[in-house]
Design a protein around this motif. Structure first.
Motif, PDB file in Angstrom:
ATOM      1  N   PRO A 105       0.952  -1.468  -0.260  1.00  0.00           N
ATOM      2  CA  PRO A 105       0.104  -0.193  -0.344  1.00  0.00           C
ATOM      3  C   PRO A 105       1.028   1.307   0.100  1.00  0.00           C
ATOM      4  N   TYR A 106       0.450   2.012  -0.717  1.00  0.00           N
ATOM      5  CA  TYR A 106       1.310   3.449  -1.051  1.00  0.00           C
ATOM      6  C   TYR A 106       0.219   4.548  -1.244  1.00  0.00           C
ATOM      7  N   LYS A 107       0.206   5.847  -0.584  1.00  0.00           N
ATOM      8  CA  LYS A 107      -0.482   6.905  -0.433  1.00  0.00           C
ATOM      9  C   LYS A 107      -0.379   7.811  -1.930  1.00  0.00           C
ATOM     10  N   THR A 108      -0.900   8.791  -2.818  1.00  0.00           N
ATOM     11  CA  THR A 108      -0.203   9.419  -4.018  1.00  0.00           C
ATOM     12  C   THR A 108      -0.887  10.893  -3.120  1.00  0.00           C
ATOM     13  N   VAL A 109       0.669  11.435  -4.512  1.00  0.00           N
ATOM     14  CA  VAL A 109       0.185  12.695  -4.869  1.00  0.00           C
ATOM     15  C   VAL A 109      -0.119  13.081  -6.341  1.00  0.00           C
ATOM     16  N   ASP A 110      -1.396  14.044  -6.922  1.00  0.00           N
ATOM     17  CA  ASP A 110      -1.025  13.672  -8.189  1.00  0.00           C
ATOM     18  C   ASP A 110      -1.355  15.111  -8.218  1.00  0.00           C
ATOM     19  N   THR A 111       0.274  15.423  -8.397  1.00  0.00           N
ATOM     20  CA  THR A 111      -0.097  17.628  -9.189  1.00  0.00           C
ATOM     21  C   THR A 111      -0.771  17.938  -9.598  1.00  0.00           C
ATOM     22  N   LYS A 112      -1.624  17.308 -10.625  1.00  0.00           N
ATOM     23  CA  LYS A 112      -2.690  17.970 -11.658  1.00  0.00           C
ATOM     24  C   LYS A 112      -3.809  17.934 -10.763  1.00  0.00           C
ATOM     25  N   VAL A 113      -4.169  17.464  -9.775  1.00  0.00           N
ATOM     26  CA  VAL A 113      -5.614  17.057  -8.855  1.00  0.00           C
ATOM     27  C   VAL A 113      -4.900  18.210  -8.066  1.00  0.00           C
ATOM     28  N   VAL A 114      -4.213  18.611  -7.819  1.00  0.00           N
ATOM     29  CA  VAL A 114      -3.839  19.587  -6.511  1.00  0.00           C
ATOM     30  C   VAL A 114      -4.017  20.613  -7.078  1.00  0.00           C
ATOM     31  N   ALA A 115      -3.014  21.076  -8.319  1.00  0.00           N
ATOM     32  CA  ALA A 115      -3.092  22.240  -9.600  1.00  0.00           C
ATOM     33  C   ALA A 115      -4.425  22.681  -9.671  1.00  0.00           C
ATOM     34  N   LYS A 116      -5.662  22.193 -10.024  1.00  0.00           N
ATOM     35  CA  LYS A 116      -6.966  22.684 -10.093  1.00  0.00           C
ATOM     36  C   LYS A 116      -7.834  22.565  -8.819  1.00  0.00           C
ATOM     37  N   ARG A 117      -7.389  21.271  -7.937  1.00  0.00           N
ATOM     38  CA  ARG A 117      -7.839  22.009  -6.824  1.00  0.00           C
ATOM     39  C   ARG A 117      -8.006  22.799  -5.666  1.00  0.00           C
ATOM     40  N   TYR A 118      -6.731  23.630  -5.891  1.00  0.00           N
ATOM     41  CA  TYR A 118      -5.947  24.576  -4.839  1.00  0.00           C
ATOM     42  C   TYR A 118      -5.993  25.854  -6.180  1.00  0.00           C
ATOM     43  N   PHE A 119      -5.283  25.987  -7.511  1.00  0.00           N
ATOM     44  CA  PHE A 119      -5.689  27.108  -7.843  1.00  0.00           C
ATOM     45  C   PHE A 119      -6.484  27.295  -8.878  1.00  0.00           C
ATOM     46  N   LYS A 120      -6.719  28.243  -9.932  1.00  0.00           N
ATOM     47  CA  LYS A 120      -6.957  29.106 -10.641  1.00  0.00           C
ATOM     48  C   LYS A 120      -6.026  29.465 -12.322  1.00  0.00           C
ATOM     49  N   PHE A 121      -4.489  27.971 -12.113  1.00  0.00           N
ATOM     50  CA  PHE A 121      -4.368  28.408 -13.181  1.00  0.00           C
ATOM     51  C   PHE A 121      -4.558  27.993 -14.966  1.00  0.00           C
ATOM     52  N   HIS A 122      -4.037  29.049 -15.627  1.00  0.00           N
ATOM     53  CA  HIS A 122      -4.442  29.122 -17.287  1.00  0.00           C
ATOM     54  C   HIS A 122      -4.826  28.032 -17.798  1.00  0.00           C
ATOM     55  N   SER A 123      -3.846  26.656 -16.797  1.00  0.00           N
ATOM     56  CA  SER A 123      -3.557  25.788 -17.987  1.00  0.00           C
ATOM     57  C   SER A 123      -3.120  24.835 -16.577  1.00  0.00           C
ATOM     58  N   ASN A 124      -3.497  23.756 -16.449  1.00  0.00           N
ATOM     59  CA  ASN A 124      -2.515  23.233 -15.439  1.00  0.00           C
ATOM     60  C   ASN A 124      -1.843  21.705 -15.856  1.00  0.00           C
ATOM     61  N   LYS A 125      -1.269  22.264 -17.868  1.00  0.00           N
ATOM     62  CA  LYS A 125      -0.455  21.159 -17.928  1.00  0.00           C
ATOM     63  C   LYS A 125       0.777  21.363 -17.646  1.00  0.00           C
ATOM     64  N   LEU A 126       1.521  19.846 -17.228  1.00  0.00           N
ATOM     65  CA  LEU A 126       2.473  20.280 -16.446  1.00  0.00           C
ATOM     66  C   LEU A 126       3.610  21.318 -17.051  1.00  0.00           C
ATOM     67  N   ASP A 127       3.504  21.440 -18.141  1.00  0.00           N
ATOM     68  CA  ASP A 127       4.850  22.322 -19.164  1.00  0.00           C
ATOM     69  C   ASP A 127       4.035  24.184 -19.231  1.00  0.00           C
ATOM     70  N   ASP A 128       3.529  23.960 -18.878  1.00  0.00           N
ATOM     71  CA  ASP A 128       2.509  24.812 -18.872  1.00  0.00           C
ATOM     72  C   ASP A 128       2.270  25.849 -17.161  1.00  0.00           C
ATOM     73  N   LEU A 129       2.796  25.066 -16.569  1.00  0.00           N
ATOM     74  CA  LEU A 129       2.407  25.437 -14.471  1.00  0.00           C
ATOM     75  C   LEU A 129       4.230  25.874 -14.845  1.00  0.00           C
ATOM     76  N   GLY A 130       4.819  24.818 -14.894  1.00  0.00           N
ATOM     77  CA  GLY A 130       6.834  25.204 -14.803  1.00  0.00           C
ATOM     78  C   GLY A 130       6.816  26.242 -15.596  1.00  0.00           C
ATOM     79  N   ASP A 131       6.237  26.631 -16.346  1.00  0.00           N
ATOM     80  CA  ASP A 131       6.874  28.110 -17.188  1.00  0.00           C
ATOM     81  C   ASP A 131       6.424  29.011 -16.717  1.00  0.00           C
ATOM     82  N   TYR A 132       4.452  28.994 -16.380  1.00  0.00           N
ATOM     83  CA  TYR A 132       4.478  29.949 -15.164  1.00  0.00           C
ATOM     84  C   TYR A 132       5.286  29.938 -13.452  1.00  0.00           C
ATOM     85  N   LEU A 133       5.715  29.038 -12.710  1.00  0.00           N
ATOM     86  CA  LEU A 133       6.537  29.228 -11.950  1.00  0.00           C
ATOM     87  C   LEU A 133       7.545  29.509 -11.915  1.00  0.00           C
ATOM     88  N   ASP A 134       8.026  29.805 -13.032  1.00  0.00           N
ATOM     89  CA  ASP A 134       9.495  29.693 -13.523  1.00  0.00           C
ATOM     90  C   ASP A 134      10.522  28.354 -12.935  1.00  0.00           C
TER      91      ASP A 134
END
Length: 145
Positions: A105-134
């Motif tokens: 058994p293991y727990k998971t952290v899905d960073t896309k789920v976290v991004a969608k739940r807690y933030f309103k980014f213009h896109s939740n794609k990993l490349d776009d998040l990395g770019d926006y957050l420098d």
């Protein structure tokens, strides 16, 4: 007494698409599968360690899947982007196909789920998040080609 820290695994898998016969390009049903998808490669990193990558060029499919299973089995927490919907489910499908039991058994952290739940980014794609957050851009691999 030293406190046990959870083993945190960062993971990203790459798969080959199904090869199938179809009548049309869009909104169509598959007539027959010629070849099912398979695992091409995966990259992983334990927290505090360096990134590592293995591929089907190095291992037979069965051994590649077993290597992935070993990582899942050792992890207390698995972190990935869109990993709950893709990487973990695809990995579980591979494990059962290759007659492997469920990992420990293991727990998971899905960073896309976290991004969608807690933030309103213009896109939740990993490349776009990395770019926006420098934090940097994804390495371009050529995509489908």
């Amino acid at each position: 007494m030293k406190k046990n820290r959870p083993k945190i695994l960062f993971i990203d898998i790459e798969t080959q698409p199904d090869l199938a016969y179809v009548w049309e390009k869009y909104e169509t049903n598959v007539i027959a599968y010629k070849e099912y998808w398979k695992l091409l490669s995966f990259a992983w990193k334990w927290k505090g360690k360096k990134v590592d990558v293995v591929s089907g060029r190095q291992f037979k499919q069965k051994d590649l899947v077993k290597c992935l299973w070993d990582l899942f089995d050792e992890a207390d927490i698995i972190v990935g982007h869109n990993s709950n919907s893709f990487d973990i489910k695809k990995s579980n499908a591979l494990f059962i196909k290759h007659n492997l039991t469920a990992p420990s058994p293991y727990k998971t952290v899905d960073t896309k789920v976290v991004a969608k739940r807690y933030f309103k980014f213009h896109s939740n794609k990993l490349d776009d998040l990395g770019d926006y957050l420098d934090l940097g851009r994804k390495i371009q691999t050529g995509g489908f080609n």
